[in-house]
Design a protein around this motif. Structure first.
Motif, mmCIF file in Angstrom:
data_model
loop_
_atom_site.group_PDB
_atom_site.id
_atom_site.type_symbol
_atom_site.label_atom_id
_atom_site.label_comp_id
_atom_site.label_asym_id
_atom_site.label_seq_id
_atom_site.Cartn_x
_atom_site.Cartn_y
_atom_site.Cartn_z
ATOM 1 N N GLU A 129 -63.242 43.593 90.480
ATOM 2 C CA GLU A 129 -62.018 44.394 90.606
ATOM 3 C C GLU A 129 -61.223 43.999 91.847
ATOM 4 O O GLU A 129 -59.995 43.890 91.805
ATOM 5 N N LYS A 130 -61.927 43.782 92.940
ATOM 6 C CA LYS A 130 -61.251 43.446 94.198
ATOM 7 C C LYS A 130 -60.580 42.083 94.121
ATOM 8 O O LYS A 130 -59.445 41.903 94.577
ATOM 9 N N GLN A 133 -57.768 42.328 91.432
ATOM 10 C CA GLN A 133 -56.781 43.380 91.708
ATOM 11 C C GLN A 133 -56.361 44.106 90.424
ATOM 12 O O GLN A 133 -55.179 44.363 90.173
ATOM 13 N N ARG A 135 -58.028 47.245 87.578
ATOM 14 C CA ARG A 135 -59.096 48.191 87.283
ATOM 15 C C ARG A 135 -59.840 47.780 86.019
ATOM 16 O O ARG A 135 -59.228 47.524 84.980
#
Length: 397
Positions: A129-130, A133, A135
């Protein structure tokens, strides 16, 4: 040869991570449809079965705590190469158990393997997710529900022709064979957020102001997983013992529950963005508890005169519960991993230690309550847990 960017690596690893969540669902829930037979094979009453289930809780607490530190130090993929073998091994051992002590050992092993795998896979999910970027946590957990649903349907469909030993033994072998190549394709150690020997974010206080929010997040997760674990471990027994539903068909309660969770989690990422995590969990907790309670209150007495209508109503209740519980786990885990100053794997592990034990402690408590009353009355406990999970949504930021 051109070096791949982190985004390219994360995109290519995403499908393997989805597969790992699905396989984890298969391995961890593979015994659900055979619970009544396993309980009988070990000569256990409701209270004794509830006590034996505590072994899973002990295994899950131990595995989660150990995995959090190991993931922080060595990386999530390395931990997964071990934990994804232990989880199916525990499932296989459950199928062959014929006396309580061995069943307790098998449940401990499965709980240890499950929580270790869960911590490591969620660390991977947070990292993906990071990097991307975008969800995707809820959709990953939807694949867990797909696996759980599939293995429940399989177990119910073969219950009349295959013994639990053969059923769970074959599922275990297939899970190990599928897990290992998928784990090899996950994002490598340099991208999963682990920090090696650095202890600055790995050591957190047990109590204190800095971890107060983490404790409440853990309690919210605990309440949600009490409800989830109760649906999986006691759904079949509720239908069999309190409603007279026959072999195989009594697995329909958890199958309905799992199918609803699949739907809720595939829609969960969009719902989390639309409502916000706190509001969504609050609505799900309150409405889910009302719907689940109403279905049990109506269906159990109705089963004596109108068994088919009662079966439909009770399954509708488990659908409502599945829709309600579906978004809770991803929401609480994302909240835990986002606490500043604590490594995501460590904060997630602490939440797991508090929360995942509910997946096993809750069903154990139901066993004790059911021995003195009935399973349908004992189900008041997980229904109230849903209310608590909704109330604790206020700690989600």
């Amino acid at each position: 040869m051109k070096m791949r960017t982190p985004i390219e690596i994360a995109e290519q690893s995403k499908s393997a991570l989805r597969a790992c969540f699905a396989i984890m669902g298969v391995a961890s829930m593979g015994w659900v449809a055979r619970i009544p037979e396993i309980k009988d094979a070990n000569g256990l009453n409701n209270a004794q079965f509830g006590l034996v289930l505590l072994a899973s809780s002990l295994g899950s607490i131990t595995g989660a705590q150990l995995a959090g530190r190991l993931v922080h130090t060595y990386g999530s993929r390395r931990v997964l190469f071990v934990s994804t073998v232990l989880l199916p091994a525990g499932l296989c051992a459950i199928g062959f158990s014929t006396f309580p002590l061995f069943l307790a050992f098998a449940l401990f092993l499965m709980g240890f393997g499950y929580s270790s795998t869960d911590v490591a896979l969620n660390t991977q999910a947070v990292a993906v997710e990071k990097i991307l970027q975008a969800r995707s946590m809820s959709s990953f957990h939807a694949l867990w529900s797909v696996g759980a649903f599939s293995t429940t349907v399989l177990g119910g469909s073969v219950a009349r022709i295959l013994s639990p030993e053969v059923n769970l033994g074959v599922v275990s072998i297939l899970c190990i064979a599928a897990f290992l190549p998928c784990v090899a394709r996950l994002i490598p150690e340099n991208l999963d957020g682990h920090q090696g020997e650095d202890e600055t974010t790995a050591k957190i206080a047990l109590f204190g102001k800095s971890v107060t929010s983490l404790w409440f997040i853990g309690f919210g997760l605990l309440a949600a997983l009490i409800a989830e674990g109760s649906a999986s471990d006691w759904g079949g027994l509720l239908l069999r013992d309190d409603m007279g539903v026959g072999k195989g068909v009594n697995a329909s309660a958890y199958a309905s529950f799992a199918l609803a969770m699949i739907t809720a989690r595939f829609l969960g990422d969009r719902a989390l963005d639309h409502f916000g995590p706190a509001r969504l969990v609050r609505m799900c907790g309150y409405f889910g508890a009302i719907g689940w309670a109403a279905s049990i209150a109506i269906a159990v007495p109705l089963s004596e005169t109108h068994p088919l209508a009662a079966l439909v109503i009770i399954n509708l209740g488990f659908v409502i519960a599945g829709l309600a519980i579906g978004p809770m786990f991803p929401a609480f885990i994302l909240a835990a991993s986002a606490i500043p100053g604590i490594a995501p794997s460590v904060s997630s592990a602490r939440a797991f230690v508090i929360g995942l034990s509910g997946f096993f402690i809750g069903p154990s408590i139901i066993g004790f309550l059911a021995e003195g009353t009935s399973i349908s009355i004992a189900m008041i406990f997980p229904i109230l847990a849903l209310v608590v999970a909704g109330f604790l949504s206020r700690v989600i930021k």
